[in-house]
Every structure is written in C-alpha cells, then in structure tokens.
Design a protein around this motif. Structure first.
Motif, short mmCIF file in Angstrom:
data_model
loop_
_atom_site.label_atom_id
_atom_site.label_comp_id
_atom_site.label_asym_id
_atom_site.label_seq_id
_atom_site.Cartn_x
_atom_site.Cartn_y
_atom_site.Cartn_z
N ILE B 18 -33.33 -64.58 0.25
CA ILE B 18 -31.99 -64.26 -0.24
C ILE B 18 -31.24 -63.45 0.82
CG2 ILE B 18 -30.67 -63.30 -2.16
CD1 ILE B 18 -32.62 -65.37 -3.10
N MET B 19 -31.98 -62.62 1.55
CA MET B 19 -31.33 -61.81 2.59
C MET B 19 -30.56 -62.71 3.55
SD MET B 19 -32.84 -59.25 5.57
CE MET B 19 -34.44 -59.30 4.99
N ALA B 20 -31.25 -63.77 4.01
CA ALA B 20 -30.59 -64.67 4.95
C ALA B 20 -29.32 -65.26 4.34
CB ALA B 20 -31.55 -65.79 5.34
N GLY B 21 -29.47 -65.81 3.13
CA GLY B 21 -28.33 -66.44 2.48
C GLY B 21 -27.21 -65.47 2.21
N TYR B 22 -27.55 -64.30 1.69
CA TYR B 22 -26.53 -63.33 1.29
C TYR B 22 -25.80 -62.72 2.49
CZ TYR B 22 -26.81 -62.91 -3.77
OH TYR B 22 -26.69 -63.12 -5.11
N ILE B 23 -26.55 -62.46 3.56
CA ILE B 23 -25.86 -61.86 4.70
C ILE B 23 -24.92 -62.89 5.32
CG2 ILE B 23 -26.21 -60.96 7.04
CD1 ILE B 23 -28.48 -59.31 5.98
N VAL B 24 -25.38 -64.14 5.41
CA VAL B 24 -24.51 -65.18 5.98
C VAL B 24 -23.30 -65.43 5.07
CG1 VAL B 24 -24.36 -67.62 6.56
CG2 VAL B 24 -26.34 -66.29 7.30
N LEU B 25 -23.57 -65.65 3.79
CA LEU B 25 -22.46 -65.92 2.87
C LEU B 25 -21.57 -64.69 2.70
CD1 LEU B 25 -24.33 -67.98 0.15
CD2 LEU B 25 -22.57 -68.82 1.69
N GLY B 26 -22.18 -63.51 2.67
CA GLY B 26 -21.42 -62.28 2.56
C GLY B 26 -20.50 -62.10 3.77
N MET B 27 -21.04 -62.38 4.95
CA MET B 27 -20.23 -62.27 6.16
C MET B 27 -19.09 -63.27 6.12
SD MET B 27 -22.93 -61.54 9.23
CE MET B 27 -21.72 -61.71 10.52
N GLY B 28 -19.39 -64.47 5.67
CA GLY B 28 -18.35 -65.49 5.53
C GLY B 28 -17.22 -64.97 4.65
N PHE B 29 -17.61 -64.34 3.57
CA PHE B 29 -16.63 -63.77 2.64
C PHE B 29 -15.80 -62.68 3.33
CE2 PHE B 29 -15.80 -60.21 -0.29
CZ PHE B 29 -14.85 -60.81 -1.11
N TRP B 40 -12.20 -54.51 5.60
CA TRP B 40 -13.58 -54.47 5.11
C TRP B 40 -13.75 -53.63 3.84
CZ3 TRP B 40 -15.96 -49.74 4.80
CH2 TRP B 40 -15.43 -48.71 5.57
N TRP B 41 -12.89 -52.61 3.64
CA TRP B 41 -13.07 -51.79 2.44
C TRP B 41 -12.74 -52.58 1.18
CZ3 TRP B 41 -9.54 -51.12 6.27
CH2 TRP B 41 -8.21 -51.35 5.95
N TRP B 42 -11.87 -53.58 1.29
CA TRP B 42 -11.61 -54.46 0.14
C TRP B 42 -12.86 -55.29 -0.17
CZ3 TRP B 42 -7.75 -54.00 -3.17
CH2 TRP B 42 -6.54 -53.44 -2.75
N SER B 43 -13.48 -55.80 0.90
CA SER B 43 -14.71 -56.58 0.72
C SER B 43 -15.80 -55.71 0.12
CB SER B 43 -15.20 -57.14 2.06
OG SER B 43 -14.20 -57.94 2.64
N LEU B 44 -15.87 -54.47 0.58
CA LEU B 44 -16.87 -53.53 0.04
C LEU B 44 -16.65 -53.33 -1.45
CD1 LEU B 44 -19.08 -51.28 0.50
CD2 LEU B 44 -17.19 -49.70 0.81
N LEU B 45 -15.40 -53.07 -1.81
CA LEU B 45 -15.07 -52.84 -3.23
C LEU B 45 -15.45 -54.04 -4.08
CD1 LEU B 45 -13.49 -51.11 -5.39
CD2 LEU B 45 -11.50 -52.51 -4.81
N MET B 46 -15.07 -55.22 -3.59
CA MET B 46 -15.30 -56.42 -4.40
C MET B 46 -16.79 -56.76 -4.47
SD MET B 46 -12.73 -59.34 -4.87
CE MET B 46 -12.65 -60.57 -3.73
N SER B 47 -17.50 -56.63 -3.35
CA SER B 47 -18.92 -56.98 -3.37
C SER B 47 -19.73 -56.01 -4.22
CB SER B 47 -19.48 -57.03 -1.94
OG SER B 47 -18.94 -58.14 -1.28
N LEU B 48 -19.28 -54.76 -4.28
CA LEU B 48 -19.96 -53.79 -5.12
C LEU B 48 -19.71 -54.06 -6.60
CD1 LEU B 48 -19.59 -50.21 -3.57
CD2 LEU B 48 -21.71 -51.40 -4.13
N THR B 49 -18.45 -54.30 -6.95
CA THR B 49 -18.09 -54.33 -8.37
C THR B 49 -18.09 -55.72 -8.99
OG1 THR B 49 -15.74 -54.51 -7.90
CG2 THR B 49 -16.63 -52.28 -8.11
N ALA B 144 -23.74 -55.44 2.42
CA ALA B 144 -23.82 -55.25 3.87
C ALA B 144 -23.21 -56.44 4.61
CB ALA B 144 -25.28 -55.07 4.29
N GLY B 145 -23.54 -57.65 4.16
CA GLY B 145 -23.00 -58.86 4.80
C GLY B 145 -21.49 -58.88 4.74
N SER B 146 -20.91 -58.59 3.57
CA SER B 146 -19.45 -58.70 3.47
C SER B 146 -18.73 -57.63 4.27
CB SER B 146 -19.00 -58.73 2.00
OG SER B 146 -19.75 -57.87 1.21
N VAL B 147 -19.29 -56.42 4.31
CA VAL B 147 -18.66 -55.37 5.11
C VAL B 147 -18.73 -55.73 6.59
CG1 VAL B 147 -18.88 -52.97 5.87
CG2 VAL B 147 -19.05 -53.53 3.44
N LEU B 148 -19.91 -56.20 7.01
CA LEU B 148 -20.10 -56.62 8.40
C LEU B 148 -19.10 -57.73 8.76
CD1 LEU B 148 -22.32 -55.45 10.19
CD2 LEU B 148 -23.59 -57.58 9.89
N GLY B 149 -18.96 -58.69 7.87
CA GLY B 149 -18.02 -59.79 8.10
C GLY B 149 -16.61 -59.27 8.26
#
Lengths: 107, 232
Positions: B18-29, B40-49, B144-149
């Motif tokens: 799942i790590m692989a999938g989530y980091i890749v898909l999260g970064m894409g997001f 990135w703070w918008w992505s952080l907010l959305m991925s958290l909530t 982590a993936g979405s913030v990184l992205g």
C-alpha cells in the motif's frame, strides 16, 4: 484565484459525507447484527474486489482508440506475475511500469 | 511488549504494498492540486480529513470548477457509497476495539479494507493492534505522498500518464490472492459479472450504484448455496 472560504467548506463537506458513510453501518447495526448482514459481511469482500477491478477499468473502450489492449495486457501481466512470484509489490510495480510504457511509448 | 513489537512489524510488512501505491497516488494528487493553485497545505488538510483516494481526485475538479456544496455532497455520496460494504464486512472484526474504533472506522479506505477484511494473522500478532497500525501506516503514506507531491509539484515534471494503473494492479493482486484463498468462487464471479453487465447497461459514470444493488441481490439469492457449502 482561489476562493479560500469556499474551498475550505467544500473540503469539509466532502470529509463529513465520507466519514458519515463510513460510520453508517456501525451506527445502524450498533446493537444486534441481523444474520443476513453477517452473511453479507463474509461474501462481500470477494465480490467487492471484483467490482473495484471493473471500477478502475471502467473507462476502457474496447471498440475505440487502442481497444483497451494496454489495460488487458497490464492486467494479464499482473495476474501472471503474481501467480508466479506472489510478491505483491513486484506485481504492482511491474504491471504499472509495463502499462506506462505501453501507453506512453507503444500506443 | 514483545508481542506489540511483533504486531507493529507484521502490520508494517503488510502495509508495504500500500505504501508504494499510496505514495505514488498521493503524490499524483498533490501535484494536481498544486497545478490548480492549491499548495501543499491544502493537500495536507484534505488527505488528513477526507482520506479517500478516488474521491480526492474528483474533488480537485470540484474545487477548481467552483462546484456548489450540494453537488459536492452528492458527488461524494456517489463515489464513496461503496464504503458502506466495508463497514458491513468489518462489523464483527471491529467489534470491541474500544477507543480505537472511531479512528479505525474513519480510516477504512479501499486499501486498508483490503488488509483488514480477511487477515490471516500468525500467532503472536494481536488482531486489534494490527488493525490500528495498518490504518495508521496507510494514513501516513497517503498524507506524506500528497504533501510531497504538493511540494515538488512545481519543481520538476515527468510523464506520469498511466501511473494510476497502480490502483488497478493492486486490486487485481488482491483479487488473485482472494481467489487462491478459497475454492468457492461464486462471490468473486458475482462481483465481476454484475459490475460488467451494469457497466454495459449504464455506462462508466452511472454503473456503480446499479452494480452494488445487483451484487447485493445476487449474493442474497445465492445465500442457500453459499452458506450450505460454508457451514459443512
């Protein structure tokens, strides 16, 4: 220009609806779970995974464009690789790389 | 203490795919959000909530297009209604999980569900703690993936077309594993067939709900056969 307030509210709505859906079964069947629901809980995982596979491939057009050949090859590759090695990570990464090559380079 | 260490280790191992999938898909997001002007703070907010992969991708369009709150709510309902099935499946498993329960329910995504729905836990691994750590690890990867992205989104770009096939591959892998875990293939075939037929009838944007209804109906009709075989 981003409307910060609207964006914030929209995210809140998406979040609340999502969490509401996730909580719903646990709230509705809080006390006693009917037998048929327990039965569904046992058989659904198998059916749902089938549904999710179809769901992620829903935009494939067998009669147009590249006829869904990249998707077909990608899925076949993942199945065979997984049957062979049983390494989840390898199957996912391998399948995805093959698919990316197919749609970026071949088709 | 030894037991909990073993549980964390096992949960981490289980979560690696799942790590692989989530980091890749999260970064894409995160990259897409950034490209629409959402840092990135918008992505952080959305991925958290929100923490719901496909819905967050849909939500980018909603945000960028200035959709109304009502249409956002309806869209979320349509895209995520399948999660009801996960809850029904986990009613028993998540029973008596105490203080962990609200978080476990909040974090019950497609991928987390795939790890908790039929775990074959070895001895020495505590089931409820396994649920918690798998949920936490996955949530962390996604955030982590979405913030990184969001952060690297504007730094460099590469051709990511087709990267979302990782999601398909993940589900195919789980499907194969489930298939091999049992001799009873009727539920799996029911899921595929009902979905395909409904997709043909209703088309890609409207088939999910009819598919869920027909799957439910078909499984209920098959109950006699399936339970007869299961109870031996």
């Amino acid at each position: 220009m981003i409307d910060g307030m609207h964006s914030f509210l929209l995210i809140a709505v998406v979040s609340l609806v999502t969490m509401g859906i996730r909580f719903l079964p646990f709230v509705v069947f809080r006390k006693k779970t009917p037998k048929w629901i327990l039965y569904m809980g046992k058989v659904l995982p198998f059916a749902i995974m089938g549904m999710l596979v179809v769901y992620t491939l829903k935009n494939v057009t067998p009669l147009k464009g590249n006829h869904g050949i990249p998707e077909l090859l990608g899925v076949l590759f993942v199945v065979l690789l997984h049957k062979w090695k049983h390494n989840t990570l390898l199957s996912i990464v391998g399948g995805t790389i093959l698919y990316m090559l197919l749609i970026q380079v071949v088709f | 203490m030894k037991k909990s260490k073993e549980t964390i280790k096992y949960a981490f191992k289980a979560s690696i795919p799942i790590m692989a999938g989530y980091i890749v898909l999260g970064m894409g997001f995160g990259v897409l959000m950034e490209s629409k002007g959402y840092g990135w703070w918008w992505s952080l907010l959305m991925s958290l909530t929100v923490y719901a992969g496909s819905m967050q991708y849909v939500a980018i369009d909603l945000l960028a297009g200035g959709a109304t709150l009502i249409s956002a709510a309806l869209m979320t309902l349509l895209v995520n209604i399948r999660h009801i099935f996960y809850g029904i499946t986990m009613l028993e498993g998540y029973k008596d999980t105490g203080a962990k329960k609200p978080y476990l329910i909040c974090a019950l995504t497609d991928e987390t569900f795939s790890l908790v729905c039929s775990p074959n836990l070895p001895k020495g691994v505590e089931r409820k703690a396994y649920y918690l750590f798998v949920s936490l690890f996955n949530h962390f990867y996604w955030v982590a993936g979405s913030v990184l992205g969001g952060i690297i989104g504007n730094v460099f770009t590469f051709n990511t077309a087709g990267v979302d096939f990782a999601m398909t591959a993940l589900f195919v892998v789980i499907f194969v594993e489930q298939w091999e875990s049992t001799k009873q293939h009727i539920p799996a075939l029911t899921g595929v067939l009902c979905s395909l037929v409904m997709l043909l009838i209703f088309g890609p944007s409207d088939f999910l709900i009819p598919a869920m209804i027909t799957i439910t109906a078909a499984l209920l009709l098959e109950r006699k056969i399936l339970e007869g075989g299961a109870s031996e």
